[in-house]
Design a protein around this motif. Structure first.
Motif, short mmCIF file in Angstrom:
data_model
loop_
_atom_site.label_atom_id
_atom_site.label_comp_id
_atom_site.label_asym_id
_atom_site.label_seq_id
_atom_site.Cartn_x
_atom_site.Cartn_y
_atom_site.Cartn_z
N THR A 183 40.90 29.34 44.38
CA THR A 183 41.67 30.59 44.35
C THR A 183 41.12 31.50 43.25
N ARG A 184 40.86 30.93 42.09
CA ARG A 184 40.33 31.74 40.99
C ARG A 184 39.01 32.39 41.40
N ARG A 185 38.14 31.60 42.04
CA ARG A 185 36.82 32.13 42.41
C ARG A 185 36.95 33.24 43.45
N TYR A 195 39.52 35.22 44.13
CA TYR A 195 40.13 36.45 43.58
C TYR A 195 39.20 37.11 42.58
N ASP A 196 38.38 36.35 41.89
CA ASP A 196 37.34 36.95 41.04
C ASP A 196 36.40 37.81 41.88
N ALA A 252 38.08 41.18 43.26
CA ALA A 252 38.82 41.99 42.29
C ALA A 252 38.56 43.50 42.46
N SER A 279 42.54 34.79 37.52
CA SER A 279 41.17 35.29 37.68
C SER A 279 40.78 36.17 36.48
N ASN A 317 38.33 38.18 36.22
CA ASN A 317 37.95 39.53 36.65
C ASN A 317 39.19 40.39 36.92
N ALA A 377 43.47 36.31 30.94
CA ALA A 377 43.32 35.29 31.97
C ALA A 377 44.07 34.03 31.55
#
Ligand SMILES: C[S@@+](CC[C@H](N)C(=O)[O-])C[C@H]1O[C@@H](n2cnc3c(N)ncnc32)[C@H](O)[C@@H]1O
Length: 228
Positions: free
Chosen positions: A24-26, A28-29, A32, A91, A93, A115
């Motif tokens: 999820t973090r990747r 949404y990064d 962005a 994220s 970003n 973050a």
């Protein structure tokens, strides 16, 4: 009595892997820079409703969790000129975009975004008057929803308010499309949880004060405000 963590074991996962925060973090990064369009098209009406019914007053210490690209964060900073507004997003970003845009628009505001993972936040207990969180819980595994709601409860002062926005589940055609989208990219869409969250909030000792439904184009949202 059953522990609250045990009650979510029976929730349908719709294929959602148990630990997907890193993916999820990747994702949404990556999105962005273009995310503001989606937030403005589908979320802005629910954001406005959430602030309107939250009981929020200028001068409060406010936390927004999962700011995304910062549309709701700027709304809160604008309304909280005498207070302090803190934002977090998993994220980096998204958090950086939110921080930059808020600085540019409101250079004198006491506002900061960083973050941080909502499941474990670096804030003192009982340090916020209000917590806002829009469209996050869909992305979390069931036990992480419990952990996150417990974090909200921990950081809120006594009588503090939690304002949550969830993706509505009141339209069958929308639900079918969402289920498909969630199967194709679970780390981005997650799955709908709107009908199960209110009971969970009450088990964590939140008292629901406001419950509204909002529609923007075809996109349904549910806005909940609860007191600690
Ligand atoms: C669907 S977007 C919603 C963004 C924004 N709240 C809005 O209303 O437009 C979900 C956001 O939650 C963030 N997120 C996902 N998991 C998180 C976690 N464990 N802690 C904090 N933020 C998280 C994502 O990075 C993303 O920016």
């Amino acid at each position: 009595m059953e522990r609250v963590e045990e009650t979510v074991g029976v929730w349908p996962a719709n294929g959602l892997p148990a630990t997907l925060a890193e993916r999820t973090r990747r994702v949404y990064d990556l999105v962005a820079a273009v995310y503001p369009v989606s937030s403005m098209l589908f979320h802005s009406r629910a954001h406005r409703c959430s602030v309107d019914v939250s009981g929020f007053r200028d001068g409060m210490r406010v936390l927004e969790v999962a700011t995304g690209s910062g549309e709701m964060f700027r709304r809160l900073v604008r309304a909280n000129g005498k207070g302090t507004t803190i934002g977090v997003d998993l994220s980096p970003n998204m958090a950086a975009l939110t921080q930059r845009a808020a600085r540019r628009k409101f250079p004198r505001a006491r506002a900061h975004c960083q973050a941080v993972d909502a499941r474990q936040m670096p804030f003192r207990s009982e340090s916020f008057d209000a917590v806002f969180c829009c469209y996050l819980l869909e992305l979390l595994a069931a036990e992480d929803i419990v952990a996150t709601l417990q974090e909200f409860h921990r950081v809120l002062r006594g009588n503090g308010r939690l304002s949550l926005v969830l993706i509505g589940q009141n339209r069958a055609a929308f639900n079918a499309i969402y289920r498909l989208a969630g199967k194709l990219a679970p780390e981005f869409w997650g799955r709908q949880v709107e009908q199960r969250v209110p009971e969970l909030m009450e088990r964590i000792s939140f008292r629901i004060l406001q419950d509204r439904t909002v529609r923007q184009i075809f996109y349904p949202s549910r806005v909940l405000v609860a007191r600690k």
